[in-house]
Design a protein around this motif. Structure first.
Motif, PDB file in Angstrom:
ATOM      1  N   PRO A  97       0.821  -1.225   0.000  1.00  0.00           N
ATOM      2  CA  PRO A  97       0.000   0.000   0.000  1.00  0.00           C
ATOM      3  C   PRO A  97       0.848   1.265   0.000  1.00  0.00           C
ATOM      4  O   PRO A  97       0.423   2.306  -0.531  1.00  0.00           O
ATOM      5  N   THR A  98       2.040   1.182   0.584  1.00  0.00           N
ATOM      6  CA  THR A  98       2.914   2.357   0.647  1.00  0.00           C
ATOM      7  C   THR A  98       3.314   2.785  -0.760  1.00  0.00           C
ATOM      8  O   THR A  98       3.219   3.965  -1.126  1.00  0.00           O
ATOM      9  N   VAL A  99       3.757   1.807  -1.537  1.00  0.00           N
ATOM     10  CA  VAL A  99       4.205   2.099  -2.899  1.00  0.00           C
ATOM     11  C   VAL A  99       3.019   2.552  -3.756  1.00  0.00           C
ATOM     12  O   VAL A  99       3.114   3.524  -4.522  1.00  0.00           O
ATOM     13  N   MET A 100       1.892   1.881  -3.576  1.00  0.00           N
ATOM     14  CA  MET A 100       0.721   2.244  -4.395  1.00  0.00           C
ATOM     15  C   MET A 100       0.214   3.641  -4.041  1.00  0.00           C
ATOM     16  O   MET A 100      -0.196   4.408  -4.919  1.00  0.00           O
ATOM     17  N   LEU A 101       0.292   3.988  -2.758  1.00  0.00           N
ATOM     18  CA  LEU A 101      -0.154   5.327  -2.361  1.00  0.00           C
ATOM     19  C   LEU A 101       0.789   6.399  -2.918  1.00  0.00           C
ATOM     20  O   LEU A 101       0.329   7.452  -3.382  1.00  0.00           O
ATOM     21  N   ALA A 102       2.096   6.108  -2.901  1.00  0.00           N
ATOM     22  CA  ALA A 102       3.048   7.084  -3.465  1.00  0.00           C
ATOM     23  C   ALA A 102       2.708   7.330  -4.935  1.00  0.00           C
ATOM     24  O   ALA A 102       2.658   8.483  -5.398  1.00  0.00           O
ATOM     25  N   ALA A 103       2.438   6.247  -5.673  1.00  0.00           N
ATOM     26  CA  ALA A 103       2.117   6.393  -7.096  1.00  0.00           C
ATOM     27  C   ALA A 103       0.811   7.164  -7.287  1.00  0.00           C
ATOM     28  O   ALA A 103       0.691   8.015  -8.175  1.00  0.00           O
ATOM     29  N   LYS A 104      -0.163   6.885  -6.431  1.00  0.00           N
ATOM     30  CA  LYS A 104      -1.466   7.553  -6.561  1.00  0.00           C
ATOM     31  C   LYS A 104      -1.336   9.051  -6.259  1.00  0.00           C
ATOM     32  O   LYS A 104      -1.877   9.896  -6.994  1.00  0.00           O
ATOM     33  N   VAL A 105      -0.618   9.369  -5.198  1.00  0.00           N
ATOM     34  CA  VAL A 105      -0.446  10.784  -4.836  1.00  0.00           C
ATOM     35  C   VAL A 105       0.306  11.513  -5.949  1.00  0.00           C
ATOM     36  O   VAL A 105      -0.050  12.633  -6.336  1.00  0.00           O
TER      37      VAL A 105
END
Ligand code: PMP
Length: 459
Positions: A97-105
Motif C-alpha cells: 500500500p505504501t508504494v501504491m499510495l506514493a504512485a497515486k499521490v
C-alpha cells in the motif's frame, strides 16, 4: 450502529485528572470539569456522550473529507492489519500500500511532482520539508542557501520546526528558541491588512514583500518560500487571484524553491485535488496530511519534484531522515481507500460545481446580517468576518478576538461545530455534505448571529 455506553461523569473526571488535550488552557479545562466527550459520528454529524448530535462544520479539524462511519475505511484497515500491520521503509523495504499510495499521490499531483515521502502528521511533513530543502541545496553545492521564508500568521504545525516555520505570534512566543534561518513576510489578508484597497494592487504589495525580503536577505541565501494556497488556521485567508502567480514568478526569478503547504487545501477542499492547481502554479514541493486519509489514521506526505530527486540521486549519499512510521502500511491502505471514495463519489467535482457554489450562495445571503463585515469562500472552506460597524473592519470591544468566541459558542450550543479564529468564524464541512445539511448549517449560523447581536452590542 451499536453505540457503547460510557460512564460520562467518570470519563470527564479522568479527563481532568489525567488527559492533557492539545492547544488548550489547562486551567479552563479544569474549571469547566473536563472535555466534552465526543463518542460517535455518522456522515456529517458527531454525537457527544450525552447523545446530542452536532453538525460538524469543521470536518473534525479540517480533515474528515468523506464523513464519519465509513465502513470501507475500517475494512481497509482491518484487511491490512491482518496481512501486515506494520513494517518500515529503512531496510531497503517497502510495503504494497505504501508504494501504491506514493504512485497515486504522484498521479494526483501531476507534472513533475513524481516522488513522495511519507510522515505521520502535517507538522512532521513540514519538518521533512525544512530538512529536505536545506539538504538539497547542500548537495547542489549551494550550502549558503538555507534561509526559508514563510508568512506572518501562517500555520505550519506544532513541532519545533512547524512553529518556527509558522508565523503565529502567540505560538512562537512559547517553547523557544526556535529553529534559526526562517523569515516571515506579510500575509495576503486583505480584510485586515488591505481594507478598501484594490485586490490586485494588494496582491502586488503582498508579493512585493517577498521580493524585498529575498533582496534584503540576499537571493543566494534563500532556499525556499513556503505558504498555504489558502491559509486555513490563520482565518481562511483567500489571496487575491494574481497573488500566487506573482509569488511563483518571484521564486523563479531568484531560483528559490516554491513549497505549498496543502495540509488543509489538499484532497478536494478548494474544488481541485490540490490548492496549487486552483491557482495555476507549479510548486517544487508540496506537503499534505489530513484529507489524505480523511483523518481515519494519521498519515502525511511530501510530494517532491523530479529535479530535486535527480539532484539527490546524482550526488548519492543517504537523506538521513525518516520516521518509524513513514509509509505505515495500514495508514497507507486507509489513505488509498479514502482517495478511492473521493474519486468514486466525485467529491472534488461536486465541491467545485455544486456544494462549493451553494456554500458561496449561503454566505452571500448571510452577508446582509448587521454583524457581518465580509464573507469569503473557495470550494468548501469559508469564513465570516464579524464587525461592530457594517461597512468597516472595526471589531467589537475595539480589539480582535472578543466577538468570535461568543458567536462560536452560540453555534455549538445550537448544534453546529464551527471555529472562531479571532473574529473570523470559519467553516470547512466534510466534502460529502448535502444541500439540506448546508441549509441547516446556515440556519444555525443566522440564528446564532441574531442571538449574538445584543450580547455583542453590550460589550
Ligand atoms: N500545516 C497546515 C496548513 C495545517 O493546517 C496544519 C494543521 N492544522 C499543519 C500543517 C499541522 O498538521 P498536524 O496537526 O497534522 O501536525
Amino acid at each position: 450502529m451499536t453505540r457503547r455506553n460510557y460512564d460520562l461523569a467518570e470519563l470527564r473526571r479522568l479527563d481532568v485528572a489525567h488527559h492533557l488535550p492539545g492547544q488548550q488552557d489547562y486551567r479552563v479545562m479544569r474549571d469547566i470539569g473536563g472535555s466534552r466527550i465526543i463518542a460517535s459520528g455518522e456522515g456529517c454529524y458527531i454525537r457527544d456522550a450525552e447523545g446530542q448530535a452536532i453538525l460538524d462544520g469543521m470536518a473534525g479539524l479540517w480533515c474528515v473529507q468523506v464523513g464519519y462511519g465509513r465502513k470501507e475505511l475500517a475494512d481497509a484497515a482491518h484487511r491490512q492489519m491482518i496481512e501486515l500491520p506494520y513494517y518500515n521503509t529503512f531496510f531497503k523495504t517497502a510495503m504494497p500500500p505504501t508504494v501504491m499510495l506514493a504512485a497515486k499521490v504522484a498521479q494526483l499531483l501531476g507534472g513533475d511532482l513524481e516522488h513522495v515521502f511519507f510522515n505521520n502528521s502535517g507538522s512532521e511533513a513540514n519538518d521533512t520539508v525544512i530538512r529536505l530543502v536545506r539538504h538539497y541545496w547542500e548537495v547542489k553545492g549551494e550550502p549558503g542557501r538555507n534561509i526559508i521564508i514563510a508568512r506572518e500568521n501562517a500555520y505550519h504545525g506544532s513541532t519545533i520546526a512547524g512553529v518556527s516555520l509558522g508565523g503565529m505570534t502567540a505560538m512562537r512566543a512559547q517553547g523557544g528558541p526556535l529553529v534559526p534561518g526562517i523569515e516571515h513576510v506579510m500575509q495576503p489578508y486583505s480584510f485586515n491588512e488591505g481594507f478598501g484597497e484594490d485586490p490586485e494592487a494588494f496582491a502586488g504589495r503582498a508579493a512585493d514583500a517577498l521580493e524585498q525580503r529575498i533582496l534584503a536577505v540576499g537571493p543566494e541565501k534563500v532556499a525556499a518560500f513556503v505558504g498555504e494556497p489558502v491559509q486555513g488556521a490563520g482565518g481562511v485567508i483567500i489571496p487575491p487571484r494574481s497573488y500566487w502567480t506573482k509569488i511563483e514568478a518571484i521564486c523563479r526569478k531568484y531560483g528559490v524553491l516554491l513549497v505549498c503547504d496543502e495540509v488543509i487545501c489538499g484532497f478536494g477542499r478548494l474544488g481541485t485535488w490540490f490548492g496549487f492547481q486552483h491557482f495555476g502554479i507549479k510548486p517544487d514541493i508540496v506537503s499534505m496530511a489530513k484529507g489524505i486519509s480523511s483523518g481515519y489514521l494519521p498519515i502525511s506526505a511530501v510530494g517532491v519534484a523530479h529535479h530535486i530527486v535527480e539532484t539527490l540521486r546524482d550526488a548519492g549519499g543517504a537523506f538521513i531522515h525518516g520516521y518509524t512510521y513513514s509509509g505505515h502500511p495500514t495508514a497507507a491502505a486507509v489513505a488509498l481507500e479514502n482517495i478511492d471514495i473521493i474519486e468514486r463519489e466525485g467529491l472534488v467535482e461536486r465541491t467545485a460545481t455544486e456544494t462549493g457554489p451553494l456554500l458561496a450562495r449561503h454566505l452571500a445571503e448571510i452577508a446582509d446580517h448587521p454583524l457581518v463585515g465580509e464573507v469569503r469562500s473557495l470550494g468548501l472552506i469559508g469564513a465570516i468576518e464579524i464587525v461592530s460597524r457594517k461597512g468597516t473592519n472595526e471589531r467589537f470591544g475595539g480589539a480582535e478576538g472578543k466577538a468570535g468566541p461568543i458567536l462560536r459558542d452560540l453555534c455549538i450550543k445550537n448544534g453546529l461545530m464551527v471555529r472562531a479564529i479571532r473574529d473570523t468564524v470559519v467553516m470547512c464541512p466534510p466534502l460529502i455534505i448535502r444541500p439540506a445539511e448546508l441549509d441547516e448549517l446556515f440556519g444555525i449560523i443566522r440564528r446564532s448571529l441574531d442571538e449574538a447581536e445584543p450580547v455583542l452590542r453590550a460589550i
